[in-house]
Design a protein around this motif. Structure first.
Motif, PDB file in Angstrom:
ATOM      1  N   LYS A  15      30.139  17.435  15.540  1.00 51.72           N
ATOM      2  CA  LYS A  15      28.798  17.986  15.344  1.00 51.72           C
ATOM      3  C   LYS A  15      28.957  19.469  14.995  1.00 51.72           C
ATOM      4  O   LYS A  15      28.924  20.346  15.865  1.00 51.72           O
ATOM      5  N   VAL A  16      29.159  19.724  13.710  1.00 50.92           N
ATOM      6  CA  VAL A  16      29.538  21.055  13.242  1.00 50.92           C
ATOM      7  C   VAL A  16      28.460  22.097  13.498  1.00 50.92           C
ATOM      8  O   VAL A  16      28.759  23.211  13.936  1.00 50.92           O
ATOM      9  N   ARG A  17      27.213  21.776  13.237  1.00 52.10           N
ATOM     10  CA  ARG A  17      26.142  22.759  13.454  1.00 52.10           C
ATOM     11  C   ARG A  17      26.058  23.180  14.909  1.00 52.10           C
ATOM     12  O   ARG A  17      25.944  24.363  15.222  1.00 52.10           O
ATOM     13  N   SER A  18      26.110  22.200  15.795  1.00 49.16           N
ATOM     14  CA  SER A  18      26.058  22.516  17.224  1.00 49.16           C
ATOM     15  C   SER A  18      27.262  23.345  17.648  1.00 49.16           C
ATOM     16  O   SER A  18      27.138  24.286  18.435  1.00 49.16           O
TER      17      SER A  18
ATOM     18  N   CYS B 272      29.489  28.562  19.321  1.00 48.58           N
ATOM     19  CA  CYS B 272      30.450  29.652  19.123  1.00 48.58           C
ATOM     20  C   CYS B 272      29.736  30.981  18.888  1.00 48.58           C
ATOM     21  O   CYS B 272      30.133  32.017  19.423  1.00 48.58           O
ATOM     22  N   LYS B 273      28.676  30.935  18.091  1.00 48.91           N
ATOM     23  CA  LYS B 273      27.900  32.153  17.823  1.00 48.91           C
ATOM     24  C   LYS B 273      27.264  32.675  19.112  1.00 48.91           C
ATOM     25  O   LYS B 273      27.280  33.879  19.375  1.00 48.91           O
ATOM     26  N   GLU B 274      26.749  31.750  19.924  1.00 51.20           N
ATOM     27  CA  GLU B 274      26.096  32.111  21.187  1.00 51.20           C
ATOM     28  C   GLU B 274      27.058  32.797  22.154  1.00 51.20           C
ATOM     29  O   GLU B 274      26.682  33.759  22.825  1.00 51.20           O
TER      30      GLU B 274
ATOM     31  N   GLY C 173      30.006  34.129  21.233  1.00 51.35           N
ATOM     32  CA  GLY C 173      30.728  35.197  20.547  1.00 51.35           C
ATOM     33  C   GLY C 173      32.201  34.949  20.301  1.00 51.35           C
ATOM     34  O   GLY C 173      33.000  35.880  20.380  1.00 51.35           O
ATOM     35  N   VAL C 174      32.568  33.688  20.011  1.00 51.07           N
ATOM     36  CA  VAL C 174      33.968  33.377  19.700  1.00 51.07           C
ATOM     37  C   VAL C 174      34.036  32.505  18.453  1.00 51.07           C
ATOM     38  O   VAL C 174      33.045  31.924  18.028  1.00 51.07           O
ATOM     39  N   SER C 175      35.225  32.392  17.887  1.00 49.39           N
ATOM     40  CA  SER C 175      35.420  31.490  16.760  1.00 49.39           C
ATOM     41  C   SER C 175      35.849  30.123  17.295  1.00 49.39           C
ATOM     42  O   SER C 175      36.366  30.024  18.415  1.00 49.39           O
ATOM     43  N   PRO C 176      35.648  29.056  16.520  1.00 44.63           N
ATOM     44  CA  PRO C 176      35.997  27.709  16.991  1.00 44.63           C
ATOM     45  C   PRO C 176      37.452  27.566  17.445  1.00 44.63           C
ATOM     46  O   PRO C 176      37.728  26.827  18.382  1.00 44.63           O
TER      47      PRO C 176
END
Length: 64
Positions: free
Chosen positions: A30-33, A38-40, A42-45
């Motif tokens: 589930k890429v969008r989630s 990650c944005k929430e 503050g990290v990258s996947p």
């Protein structure tokens, strides 16, 4: 492109007569989630641990 690279590509492409290579999938992400999470935080996947990543993986049932 250099000649050797073109030859390598042509040899590779020759292994797929219909131009398609597919791998049976057993799960989807589930890429969008995942992106929103990650944005929430503050990290990258790539900074997520396995447990966090599994929250966004959905298993696909094979139909016979």
């Amino acid at each position: 492109m250099d000649k050797k690279l073109i030859e390598d590509i042509e040899r590779f492409d020759g292994g797929f007569p219909d131009g398609v290579y597919a791998v049976p999938m057993t799960s989807k992400v589930k890429v969008r989630s995942l992106y929103e999470y990650c944005k929430e935080i503050g990290v990258s996947p790539d900074a997520l641990n396995d447990e966090e990543i599994q929250r966004f993986v959905e298993r696909i049932e094979k139909s016979e």
